[in-house]
Scaffold this motif. Structure first.
Motif, PDB file in Angstrom:
ATOM      1  N   GLY A 117     -21.276   1.639 -12.127  1.00  0.00           N
ATOM      2  CA  GLY A 117     -20.099   1.565 -11.268  1.00  0.00           C
ATOM      3  C   GLY A 117     -18.841   1.672 -12.090  1.00  0.00           C
ATOM      4  O   GLY A 117     -18.843   1.443 -13.298  1.00  0.00           O
ATOM      5  N   GLU A 169     -23.232   6.533  -8.900  1.00  0.00           N
ATOM      6  CA  GLU A 169     -23.481   5.132  -9.227  1.00  0.00           C
ATOM      7  C   GLU A 169     -24.909   4.759  -8.839  1.00  0.00           C
ATOM      8  O   GLU A 169     -25.311   4.921  -7.690  1.00  0.00           O
ATOM      9  CB  GLU A 169     -22.501   4.219  -8.488  1.00  0.00           C
ATOM     10  CG  GLU A 169     -21.049   4.423  -8.892  1.00  0.00           C
ATOM     11  CD  GLU A 169     -20.112   3.468  -8.179  1.00  0.00           C
ATOM     12  OE1 GLU A 169     -20.602   2.676  -7.345  1.00  0.00           O
ATOM     13  OE2 GLU A 169     -18.907   3.508  -8.449  1.00  0.00           O
ATOM     14  N   ASN A 226     -26.761   1.487  -8.881  1.00  0.00           N
ATOM     15  CA  ASN A 226     -26.568   0.054  -9.075  1.00  0.00           C
ATOM     16  C   ASN A 226     -27.818  -0.709  -8.643  1.00  0.00           C
ATOM     17  O   ASN A 226     -28.157  -0.736  -7.456  1.00  0.00           O
ATOM     18  CB  ASN A 226     -25.356  -0.416  -8.261  1.00  0.00           C
ATOM     19  CG  ASN A 226     -24.883  -1.794  -8.682  1.00  0.00           C
ATOM     20  OD1 ASN A 226     -25.682  -2.643  -9.038  1.00  0.00           O
ATOM     21  ND2 ASN A 226     -23.579  -2.003  -8.644  1.00  0.00           N
ATOM     22  N   SER A 270     -23.447   6.642  -4.216  1.00  0.00           N
ATOM     23  CA  SER A 270     -23.731   5.331  -4.785  1.00  0.00           C
ATOM     24  C   SER A 270     -24.849   4.634  -4.027  1.00  0.00           C
ATOM     25  O   SER A 270     -24.938   4.734  -2.800  1.00  0.00           O
ATOM     26  CB  SER A 270     -22.468   4.465  -4.760  1.00  0.00           C
ATOM     27  OG  SER A 270     -22.749   3.146  -5.184  1.00  0.00           O
TER      28      SER A 270
END
Length: 230
Positions: free
Chosen positions: A46, A65, A67, A97
């Motif tokens: 991130g 991203e 995560n 993401s």
């Protein structure tokens, strides 16, 4: 005079070198302390922030991203507690993401993520859970809904849509707003302030109507009627 010119050229060269360290065509995220702008691609956990106070990180291009904390966000993250009163992170381009932008972040372009809880979103944003921003312009789609904390323009599509001030179309099961201009389509459409445009649903209610209400039961400051009200 000669020594002065040499000194000036040396200072200019050092300044250019220092500025060159602030941007890169590729960066792992969180970005390093010497990176303020990525012109190309950023990839990692991130976007982070530089060490200097109030310094911005800008990504122009593609931000990816991955995560691993996304399941924890789903269980414990509360977007209403996030501070979003300024901009420290900007993503201009494509943002993908497994989690989402959080806090003082602005997205300009196309975003696909688990959620979006930034400061502003302009363009197209598709989230699995929800979109929550101070300002939202463009097309925003989320399974559970969209929330505009200040103002927005465009199209909101989700189970529930909420906006303080919005111009455009709200398409969902439950639509709610303070000041709405445009079209609301849902099971219930409720405007706490002024509605200018059209409400279409099973139950429609607005404090101040400057348009038309079509539904099984329609309520405004003048009257309550079935089927059609104005």
């Amino acid at each position: 005079m000669k020594h002065l010119l040499i000194l000036l050229f040396s200072v200019a060269a050092l300044a250019q070198q220092a500025d060159a360290k602030k941007w890169t065509p590729f960066s792992l995220t969180p970005v390093g302390q010497d990176t303020y702008r990525v012109n190309g691609m950023a990839m990692g956990l991130g976007v982070g922030f530089p060490s200097e106070d109030n310094a911005e990180v800008t990504i122009n291009g593609f931000n990816l991203e991955i995560n691993p904390l996304a399941p924890l966000y789903m269980l414990f993250f509360d977007p209403s507690r996030v501070k979003r009163d300024s901009i420290y992170t900007r993503v201009n381009g494509l943002h993908i993401s497994t989690a989402g932008l959080i806090g003082n972040a602005r997205l300009n372009g196309l975003g696909v993520s688990l959620f979006n809880a930034g400061s502003a979103s302009n363009g197209v944003n598709v989230s699995v859970l929800y979109n929550v921003n101070r300002v939202m312009n463009g097309l925003h789609i989320a399974a559970f809904g969209n929330s505009v904390e200040e103002k927005g323009n465009g199209l909101l599509v989700g189970m529930g849509n909420n906006a303080v001030k919005y111009n455009g179309v709200m398409l969902g099961l439950f639509n709610r707003g303070e000041t709405i201009r445009g079209l609301n389509i849902g099971i219930t459409n409720i405007t706490a302030g002024e509605m200018t445009g059209l409400q279409v649903g099973i139950f429609n209610r607005t404090k101040k109507c400057r348009g038309l209400q079509i539904g099984l039961w329609n309520v405004n400051e003048k009257r309550s009627l079935p089927f059609v009200n104005w």
